[in-house]
Structure formats: structure tokens, C-alpha cells
Design a protein around this motif. Structure first.
Motif, PDB file in Angstrom:
ATOM      1  N   GLU A  57       0.834  -1.281   0.050  1.00  0.00           N
ATOM      2  CA  GLU A  57      -0.092  -0.271  -0.108  1.00  0.00           C
ATOM      3  C   GLU A  57       0.824   1.418  -0.064  1.00  0.00           C
ATOM      4  OE1 GLU A  57      -2.643  -0.506   3.419  1.00  0.00           O
ATOM      5  OE2 GLU A  57      -3.439  -2.170   2.560  1.00  0.00           O
ATOM      6  N   LEU A  58       1.753   1.211   0.765  1.00  0.00           N
ATOM      7  CA  LEU A  58       2.994   2.282   0.925  1.00  0.00           C
ATOM      8  C   LEU A  58       3.511   2.783  -0.735  1.00  0.00           C
ATOM      9  CD1 LEU A  58       4.508   4.524   2.294  1.00  0.00           C
ATOM     10  CD2 LEU A  58       6.179   2.907   2.864  1.00  0.00           C
ATOM     11  N   ALA A  59       3.677   1.600  -1.248  1.00  0.00           N
ATOM     12  CA  ALA A  59       4.564   1.829  -2.538  1.00  0.00           C
ATOM     13  C   ALA A  59       3.566   2.287  -3.641  1.00  0.00           C
ATOM     14  CB  ALA A  59       5.119   0.368  -3.238  1.00  0.00           C
ATOM     15  N   ASP A  60       2.301   2.014  -3.635  1.00  0.00           N
ATOM     16  CA  ASP A  60       1.014   2.476  -4.454  1.00  0.00           C
ATOM     17  C   ASP A  60       1.001   3.814  -3.973  1.00  0.00           C
ATOM     18  OD1 ASP A  60       0.688  -0.103  -5.523  1.00  0.00           O
ATOM     19  OD2 ASP A  60      -0.913  -0.699  -4.387  1.00  0.00           O
ATOM     20  N   ALA A  61       1.035   4.388  -2.702  1.00  0.00           N
ATOM     21  CA  ALA A  61       0.744   5.803  -2.482  1.00  0.00           C
ATOM     22  C   ALA A  61       1.728   6.524  -2.732  1.00  0.00           C
ATOM     23  CB  ALA A  61       0.373   5.753  -0.916  1.00  0.00           C
ATOM     24  N   LYS A  62       2.899   5.925  -2.772  1.00  0.00           N
ATOM     25  CA  LYS A  62       4.424   6.855  -3.168  1.00  0.00           C
ATOM     26  C   LYS A  62       4.193   6.948  -4.836  1.00  0.00           C
ATOM     27  CE  LYS A  62       7.642   6.084   0.591  1.00  0.00           C
ATOM     28  NZ  LYS A  62       8.634   5.095   0.880  1.00  0.00           N
ATOM     29  N   ALA A  63       3.586   5.951  -5.505  1.00  0.00           N
ATOM     30  CA  ALA A  63       3.373   5.925  -6.818  1.00  0.00           C
ATOM     31  C   ALA A  63       2.326   6.975  -7.263  1.00  0.00           C
ATOM     32  CB  ALA A  63       3.210   4.717  -7.616  1.00  0.00           C
ATOM     33  N   MET A  64       1.258   7.118  -6.566  1.00  0.00           N
ATOM     34  CA  MET A  64       0.166   8.183  -6.737  1.00  0.00           C
ATOM     35  C   MET A  64       0.656   9.464  -6.657  1.00  0.00           C
ATOM     36  SD  MET A  64      -3.298   6.513  -5.020  1.00  0.00           S
ATOM     37  CE  MET A  64      -4.121   8.377  -5.385  1.00  0.00           C
ATOM     38  N   LEU A  65       1.610  10.036  -5.599  1.00  0.00           N
ATOM     39  CA  LEU A  65       2.170  10.956  -5.342  1.00  0.00           C
ATOM     40  C   LEU A  65       3.002  11.455  -6.526  1.00  0.00           C
ATOM     41  CD1 LEU A  65       1.894  12.733  -3.002  1.00  0.00           C
ATOM     42  CD2 LEU A  65       4.111  12.012  -2.079  1.00  0.00           C
ATOM     43  N   MET A  66       3.509  10.493  -7.576  1.00  0.00           N
ATOM     44  CA  MET A  66       4.363  10.962  -8.602  1.00  0.00           C
ATOM     45  C   MET A  66       3.392  11.759  -9.737  1.00  0.00           C
ATOM     46  SD  MET A  66       7.164  10.683  -7.551  1.00  0.00           S
ATOM     47  CE  MET A  66       8.270  10.918  -9.079  1.00  0.00           C
ATOM     48  N   GLU A  67       2.048  11.338  -9.776  1.00  0.00           N
ATOM     49  CA  GLU A  67       1.125  11.837 -10.495  1.00  0.00           C
ATOM     50  C   GLU A  67       0.652  13.139 -10.524  1.00  0.00           C
ATOM     51  OE1 GLU A  67      -2.185   9.051 -10.369  1.00  0.00           O
ATOM     52  OE2 GLU A  67      -0.885   7.261 -10.835  1.00  0.00           O
ATOM     53  N   ASN A  68      -0.003  13.838 -11.296  1.00  0.00           N
ATOM     54  CA  ASN A  68      -0.850  15.331 -11.189  1.00  0.00           C
ATOM     55  C   ASN A  68      -1.979  15.271 -10.502  1.00  0.00           C
ATOM     56  OD1 ASN A  68       1.454  16.392 -12.681  1.00  0.00           O
ATOM     57  ND2 ASN A  68       0.496  15.691 -14.680  1.00  0.00           N
ATOM     58  N   LEU A  69      -1.680  15.659  -9.086  1.00  0.00           N
ATOM     59  CA  LEU A  69      -2.819  15.477  -8.104  1.00  0.00           C
ATOM     60  C   LEU A  69      -3.271  16.900  -7.668  1.00  0.00           C
ATOM     61  CD1 LEU A  69      -1.782  12.613  -5.932  1.00  0.00           C
ATOM     62  CD2 LEU A  69      -3.264  12.450  -7.845  1.00  0.00           C
ATOM     63  N   ASP A  70      -4.425  16.944  -7.294  1.00  0.00           N
ATOM     64  CA  ASP A  70      -4.781  18.123  -6.859  1.00  0.00           C
ATOM     65  C   ASP A  70      -4.437  18.497  -5.483  1.00  0.00           C
ATOM     66  OD1 ASP A  70      -6.762  17.137  -5.152  1.00  0.00           O
ATOM     67  OD2 ASP A  70      -8.168  17.227  -6.873  1.00  0.00           O
ATOM     68  N   ASP A  71      -4.516  19.723  -4.784  1.00  0.00           N
ATOM     69  CA  ASP A  71      -4.077  19.911  -3.686  1.00  0.00           C
ATOM     70  C   ASP A  71      -4.567  18.953  -2.514  1.00  0.00           C
ATOM     71  OD1 ASP A  71      -2.066  21.600  -4.642  1.00  0.00           O
ATOM     72  OD2 ASP A  71      -3.211  23.481  -3.859  1.00  0.00           O
ATOM     73  N   ASP A  72      -5.856  18.755  -2.543  1.00  0.00           N
ATOM     74  CA  ASP A  72      -6.631  17.951  -1.672  1.00  0.00           C
ATOM     75  C   ASP A  72      -6.139  16.414  -1.592  1.00  0.00           C
ATOM     76  OD1 ASP A  72      -7.716  20.204  -0.686  1.00  0.00           O
ATOM     77  OD2 ASP A  72      -9.795  19.866  -1.701  1.00  0.00           O
ATOM     78  N   MET A  73      -6.102  16.169  -2.926  1.00  0.00           N
ATOM     79  CA  MET A  73      -5.561  14.581  -3.080  1.00  0.00           C
ATOM     80  C   MET A  73      -4.343  14.332  -2.745  1.00  0.00           C
ATOM     81  SD  MET A  73      -6.431  11.615  -3.805  1.00  0.00           S
ATOM     82  CE  MET A  73      -8.401  11.799  -4.589  1.00  0.00           C
ATOM     83  N   SER A  74      -3.260  15.367  -2.904  1.00  0.00           N
ATOM     84  CA  SER A  74      -2.029  15.193  -2.572  1.00  0.00           C
ATOM     85  C   SER A  74      -1.790  15.011  -1.155  1.00  0.00           C
ATOM     86  CB  SER A  74      -1.244  16.394  -3.307  1.00  0.00           C
ATOM     87  OG  SER A  74       0.138  16.425  -2.838  1.00  0.00           O
ATOM     88  N   SER A  75      -2.708  15.922  -0.370  1.00  0.00           N
ATOM     89  CA  SER A  75      -2.648  16.053   1.020  1.00  0.00           C
ATOM     90  C   SER A  75      -3.071  14.961   1.629  1.00  0.00           C
ATOM     91  CB  SER A  75      -3.441  17.111   1.607  1.00  0.00           C
ATOM     92  OG  SER A  75      -3.435  17.346   2.982  1.00  0.00           O
ATOM     93  N   MET A  76      -4.077  14.300   0.914  1.00  0.00           N
ATOM     94  CA  MET A  76      -4.647  12.881   1.658  1.00  0.00           C
ATOM     95  C   MET A  76      -3.631  11.771   1.260  1.00  0.00           C
ATOM     96  SD  MET A  76      -8.474  13.075   0.282  1.00  0.00           S
ATOM     97  CE  MET A  76      -8.860  11.430   0.663  1.00  0.00           C
ATOM     98  N   VAL A  77      -2.739  11.653   0.139  1.00  0.00           N
ATOM     99  CA  VAL A  77      -1.969  10.523   0.001  1.00  0.00           C
ATOM    100  C   VAL A  77      -0.646  10.598   1.018  1.00  0.00           C
ATOM    101  CG1 VAL A  77      -0.363   9.767  -1.653  1.00  0.00           C
ATOM    102  CG2 VAL A  77      -2.701  10.326  -2.666  1.00  0.00           C
ATOM    103  N   LYS A  78      -0.288  12.109   1.125  1.00  0.00           N
ATOM    104  CA  LYS A  78       0.922  12.373   2.066  1.00  0.00           C
ATOM    105  C   LYS A  78       0.277  11.924   3.487  1.00  0.00           C
ATOM    106  CE  LYS A  78       3.061  16.215  -0.288  1.00  0.00           C
ATOM    107  NZ  LYS A  78       3.294  17.760  -0.452  1.00  0.00           N
ATOM    108  N   MET A  79      -0.736  11.817   3.792  1.00  0.00           N
ATOM    109  CA  MET A  79      -1.088  11.684   5.101  1.00  0.00           C
ATOM    110  C   MET A  79      -1.280  10.088   5.289  1.00  0.00           C
ATOM    111  SD  MET A  79      -4.726  12.411   7.369  1.00  0.00           S
ATOM    112  CE  MET A  79      -4.413  14.061   7.097  1.00  0.00           C
ATOM    113  N   GLU A  80      -1.696   9.489   4.137  1.00  0.00           N
ATOM    114  CA  GLU A  80      -1.687   8.003   4.065  1.00  0.00           C
ATOM    115  C   GLU A  80      -0.209   7.357   4.014  1.00  0.00           C
ATOM    116  OE1 GLU A  80      -3.462   4.190   1.387  1.00  0.00           O
ATOM    117  OE2 GLU A  80      -3.676   6.377   0.715  1.00  0.00           O
ATOM    118  N   ILE A  81       0.881   8.199   3.240  1.00  0.00           N
ATOM    119  CA  ILE A  81       1.988   7.600   3.320  1.00  0.00           C
ATOM    120  C   ILE A  81       2.805   7.791   4.743  1.00  0.00           C
ATOM    121  CG2 ILE A  81       4.433   8.190   2.682  1.00  0.00           C
ATOM    122  CD1 ILE A  81       3.309   8.960  -0.067  1.00  0.00           C
ATOM    123  N   SER A  82       2.294   8.899   5.298  1.00  0.00           N
ATOM    124  CA  SER A  82       2.853   9.062   7.037  1.00  0.00           C
ATOM    125  C   SER A  82       2.273   7.872   7.744  1.00  0.00           C
ATOM    126  CB  SER A  82       2.539  10.285   7.477  1.00  0.00           C
ATOM    127  OG  SER A  82       2.720  10.490   8.837  1.00  0.00           O
TER     128      SER A  82
END
Length: 356
Positions: A57-82
Motif C-alpha cells: 500500500e505504501l508503494a502504491d501511495a508513493k506512486a500516486m504522489l508522482m502523478e498530477n494530483l490536486d492539492d486536496d488529493m496530494s494532502s490525503m496521499v501524503k497523510m496515508e504515506i505517513s
């Protein structure tokens, strides 16, 4: 570590297959053996499975972060990674502890021997306090307590008391109680109100089965005599008390608690096996103990491990420098704070040894 974890998971899955096999289900010995092995592996395998899920799940979340995400989604993914990173770190520590070498005696019942030491009558009274403390602890845990032999002094004191505590994992918890316990209080007979210091020793022995230690009949001298303890009309009328001497070691065990000579002999043999098993284990560990003192006590029963101070309502465990202002609760059998802390100290010591 991960190679070993994968082997354990493979073995766990194989055991599931075995336990679905009708031939094994109908073989009581095999069923018991495989069921116990599966139960022993269950927790570490579950933690390892979750670890693999979390890292994926962490690898998937880090891969998502490399995509063009809006600020809200990026914030959610960073929280999930943490959160996943923190969980993985916790799982790694948990798995390390689960993989530590297990004490083969941890699941055994225990035979405890408490003796009043320095302090005369006051030491005997303290031995009685310790017996009641362990009895209440066993009751809290849902374990069964049975007296094997007791030499009372009146007023609730014991020169010596030997008893069994039977329950799942009893030795794993109570093995830390091995050693000299010290009490500081004003005896009821002390007119001046002066605090006295007395001690009692506690020996904690794992119950030994026939397969653990061989006791040959020709090595035993068995004497019977008339009981001198409680027992109503039966006392001093039949030779029900039993004394067993193990000739090769000189260990002597006696029991007169039961009215039946057969039951007294059975109880005495339990104590003899436990003492022999403990003696052989201590001899086997002597070389290791000489080269390295274990942090959570050496197992030497003369080692002072805990002080019970009545005037200050304080209990101190000297091995881990833990003090609790809860004397009344501790004497009521609420020992988990000490035992949990001692278990953590033992685990830390084992981890340190592996690191070295």
C-alpha cells in the motif's frame, strides 16, 4: 529476517493443509502437535501478512504522489504515506520481538516455593503475604492454585510453603519472581514503632513432565511417616506422609498435605521432578551465566529483587529500577505492571544479544 518469515508463513499454510487431512484429524497426537505449532505461529504470520500488505500500500501511495494530483488529493496521499510508514515501523518492531527465541518452559505450570529467611516470625508472616499475593494473581488470571506442602507458624505465617499454579503461560509470567523479596514494616509486636527489615525467598520452578527428566526408581529412597499437620482425626493415625530422597543428588522432598499416601507421593514426585529439572537447567546455563550476567537477574535466589516498604506504601523492583506507590494493590495480586516491565526488559536484552 524476511526469508525466515516467509518460511514460517509457508509452514503455517502447510499446517492448515495438514489439519484438513482426515487421517491427521483422526490421529489425536498428530492433531494436537500440529494444532499447537499452528497456534504458536499464528500471531507472527498475521503480523507478517499485514506488513506485506502495508508495504504494498505504501508503494502504491508513493506512486500516486508522482502523478498530477490536486492539492486536496496530494494532502490525503501524503497523510496515508505517513500513517503507513508509522505502521510499518511498528510492525517491524513487533515482528522482531515475536521472532525472539522462546523460553521452552514458558507454557508450563509452575511450582513455587516460598521460605521465610532473615527476620524470624516477621519473615514467616511476610512469606504468608507473598503466598496470598501470588494466589490472588493466579485467581485474576483464571489459574488454579494447589498447596503441596506447608509448614505454618500460626497467625498466617509460613516457615515454608510449596504450591503449584496451573494455567496457560504461568511460567512465562511468574519466572521473574525468582529471588529474595524484602519487606520493611513495623511488626505488630514492636512496641516502639521501629521499622524492621525481613526477607523471604521465592523459587519458581517449571513443572517437569516425565519426558523432561528421567527419575529412576532405584535412585529413590521413599519413607512414610505419620502426618503432623492439619487433618482432623486422620492425623497421627496412619503413615500417610511421604519423604522422597533422590540418592544421586541428595535432594529431599516431603509431602503430608493430603490424607492419602498415594496423593502425597504424587505431589512429592512433582516437586522432585521440578527441582531436578531446574538443577540440570541451572548447570547447563552455568557457563553462559559466568561469561555474561543477564540484565533481568541472574536467577540466583539470594539476589534481592524487590522491596515492599509498608510505611511509604512503596514497592521497588531493583532489577529494572521501577517503583510503584501501590503496595496494597500489589499485595492483592495486581502484579502486571511489574511483570510487563520485566518482560520488556528481557526482550530488550535478547534484542541486544542478537545485535551483538
Amino acid at each position: 529476517m524476511f526469508d525466515r518469515l516467509q518460511l514460517l508463513e509457508d509452514r503455517f499454510n502447510k499446517l492448515n493443509e495438514f489439519l484438513s487431512d482426515p487421517e491427521i484429524v483422526n490421529d489425536i497426537d498428530k492433531l494436537r502437535e500440529y494444532s499447537k505449532e499452528q497456534s504458536d505461529l499464528q500471531q507472527v504470520v498475521a503480523e507478517y501478512k499485514r506488513y506485506k500488505e502495508a508495504t504494498s500500500e505504501l508503494a502504491d501511495a508513493k506512486a500516486m504522489l508522482m502523478e498530477n494530483l490536486d492539492d486536496d488529493m496530494s494532502s490525503m496521499v501524503k497523510m496515508e504515506i505517513s500513517e503507513l510508514s508509522s505502521e510499518i515501523e511498528t510492525l517491524e518492531e513487533s515482528i522482531k520481538i515475536l521472532l525472539l527465541p522462546k523460553d521452552p518452559n514458558d507454557n508450563k505450570n509452575v511450582i513455587m516455593e516460598i521460605r521465610g529467611a532473615a527476620g524470624g516470625d516477621e519473615a514467616a508472616l511476610f512469606a504468608g503475604d507473598l503466598y496470598r499475593m501470588y494466589s490472588r494473581y493466579a485467581e485474576i488470571k483464571g489459574w488454579k492454585t494447589e498447596i503441596i506442602e506447608a509448614s505454618s507458624t500460626g497467625l498466617g505465617g509460613y516457615k515454608e510453603i510449596i504450591f503449584m499454579i496451573a494455567g496457560d503461560g504461568a511460567f512465562s509470567k511468574l519466572k521473574f519472581e525468582n529471588g529474595a523479596h524484602r519487606v520493611q514494616r513495623v511488626p505488630e509486636t514492636e512496641a516502639s514503632g521501629r521499622v524492621h527489615t525481613s526477607t523471604a525467598t521465592v523459587a519458581v520452578l517449571p513443572e517437569a513432565e516425565d519426558v523432561d527428566v528421567e527419575v529412576r526408581n532405584e535412585d529413590l529412597k521413599i519413607d512414610t511417616y505419620r502426618s503432623s499437620g492439619a487433618g482432623g482425626q486422620h492425623v497421627n493415625t496412619t503413615d500417610s506422609a511421604v519423604r522422597i530422597t533422590h540418592l544421586p543428588t541428595g535432594i529431599v522432598v516431603s509431602c503430608q498435605d493430603e490424607k492419602s499416601q498415594i496423593k502425597n507421593r504424587e505431589k512429592a514426585m512433582k516437586v522432585l521432578r521440578a527441582r531436578l529439572f531446574d538443577k540440570y537447567q541451572q548447570e547447563a546455563m552455568a557457563e553462559y551465566a559466568e561469561s555474561r550476567k543477564i540484565a533481568v537477574g541472574t536467577g540466583d535466589r539470594s539476589e534481592r529483587i524487590r522491596t515492599y516498604n509498608f510505611p511509604q506504601s512503596r514497592v521497588t523492583d531493583h532489577r529494572i529500577s521501577l517503583t510503584l506507590q501501590k503496595l496494597d494493590q500489589v499485595l492483592e495480586g495486581k502484579l502486571d505492571e511489574f511483570i510487563d516491565a520485566l518482560l520488556l526488559a528481557e526482550q530488550a536484552e535478547k534484542l541486544e544479544q542478537i545485535g551483538e
